[in-house]
Design a protein around this motif. Structure first.
Motif, PDB file in Angstrom:
ATOM      1  N   ARG A 110       3.532   7.568   5.878  1.00 48.47           N
ATOM      2  CA  ARG A 110       2.920   7.969   4.614  1.00 48.47           C
ATOM      3  C   ARG A 110       3.048   6.827   3.619  1.00 48.47           C
ATOM      4  O   ARG A 110       4.066   6.154   3.535  1.00 48.47           O
ATOM      5  CB  ARG A 110       3.588   9.212   4.058  1.00 48.47           C
ATOM      6  N   ASN A 135      -0.691  10.821  -0.826  1.00 46.23           N
ATOM      7  CA  ASN A 135      -1.925  11.263  -0.176  1.00 46.23           C
ATOM      8  C   ASN A 135      -2.608  10.149   0.609  1.00 46.23           C
ATOM      9  O   ASN A 135      -3.828  10.039   0.619  1.00 46.23           O
ATOM     10  CB  ASN A 135      -2.900  11.828  -1.226  1.00 46.23           C
ATOM     11  N   TYR A 136      -1.803   9.319   1.267  1.00 41.00           N
ATOM     12  CA  TYR A 136      -2.379   8.245   2.074  1.00 41.00           C
ATOM     13  C   TYR A 136      -1.428   7.984   3.222  1.00 41.00           C
ATOM     14  O   TYR A 136      -0.211   8.122   3.088  1.00 41.00           O
ATOM     15  CB  TYR A 136      -2.565   6.976   1.241  1.00 41.00           C
ATOM     16  N   THR A 172      -6.174   9.943   4.527  1.00 41.57           N
ATOM     17  CA  THR A 172      -5.232  10.969   4.092  1.00 41.57           C
ATOM     18  C   THR A 172      -4.384  11.404   5.280  1.00 41.57           C
ATOM     19  O   THR A 172      -4.798  11.260   6.440  1.00 41.57           O
ATOM     20  CB  THR A 172      -5.966  12.197   3.532  1.00 41.57           C
ATOM     21  N   GLU A 216      -3.874  14.283   6.413  1.00 43.40           N
ATOM     22  CA  GLU A 216      -4.587  15.302   7.189  1.00 43.40           C
ATOM     23  C   GLU A 216      -5.630  14.661   8.106  1.00 43.40           C
ATOM     24  O   GLU A 216      -5.754  15.021   9.283  1.00 43.40           O
ATOM     25  CB  GLU A 216      -5.257  16.303   6.254  1.00 43.40           C
TER      26      GLU A 216
END
Length: 234
Positions: A156, A160-161, A220, A222
């Motif tokens: 990570r 959010n990346y 991201t 996800e």
């Protein structure tokens, strides 16, 4: 390699030659320091716990028992001369913030600091820490991806990346890459590739992947996780 019962004047040329200062040798700091050494990066390790320092004697280039919250101590150890430093202090949030702020004040180019909570991370970010990491959260993410059959190397970057190392799915093998199409189709970017035993190289429009390649993808968490599962299925 040696342990010092006094504070050595770490040579400036050592600090300026790509070495890394790791301040705080708890579980996180020790793991980072030993991994750097395994990758042939020289390390100055600092911790107040004499037992920890003695245990790491011979494992790090320099390992010193000292108070990393003391600015004068850091100066004597040439820490302001380092381009890269890691704050591995997690058990004392106030000490973590103090050490990080001193590194920023010294002008250390790249500072990593471990955060134990979102509030801790927010403060580190606000004082200018370049890279805030969440060891427990990141480890949980990596284990989850292993369990799910996703990519084994998942990192990570911020909230959010993420960057992941995986293998190309069958749909991307043997055909020229179209970065825009990949972004639209998968929501990720393929940023690098390498064959076994060779160095990483950048990818771009027209790059052709083989099934033997390892690739780096970014997006991201996800999207990179979903792409990893797709790659695992072939």
């Amino acid at each position: 390699m040696a342990r010092f019962s006094f504070l050595p004047r770490v040579p400036a040329h050592f600090a300026q030659a790509g070495a890394v200062a790791v301040l705080g040798l708890g579980r996180f700091g020790e793991a980072v320091a030993l991994e750097l050494m395994a990758e042939d990066v020289e390390v100055l390790g600092v911790d107040q716990n004499g037992a920890v320092v003695q245990r790491l004697d011979g494992e790090l280039t320099y390992v010193v028992s000292a108070d990393a919250t003391d600015a004068e101590v850091l100066k004597q150890l040439s820490v302001p001369e380092f381009d890269r430093a890691v704050v591995g202090i997690t058990e004392d949030i106030a000490a973590s913030i103090l050490v990080a702020s001193q590194l920023i004040g010294f002008g250390v180019t790249q500072v990593w600091a471990a955060a134990v909570s979102s509030q801790h991370g927010l403060i580190l970010d606000q004082i200018g820490v370049h890279h805030v990491v969440y060891p427990e959260q990141d480890m949980g993410t990596r284990v989850a991806h292993l369990v799910r059959g996703g990519q084994p190397k998942f990192t990570r970057v911020g909230d959010n990346y993420a960057v992941a190392e995986t293998v190309p799915p069958a749909a991307l093998v043997g055909v020229p890459l179209d970065p825009l199409e990949i972004q639209v189709r998968y929501g990720i970017s393929v940023i690098g590739k390498r064959k076994a035993g060779r160095a990483w190289e950048f990818t771009g429009t027209g790059t052709v992947l083989s099934s033997a390649d390892r690739i780096l993808v970014a997006g991201t968490p996800e999207k990179t996780g979903a792409f990893g599962q797709l790659s695992a299925r072939g």
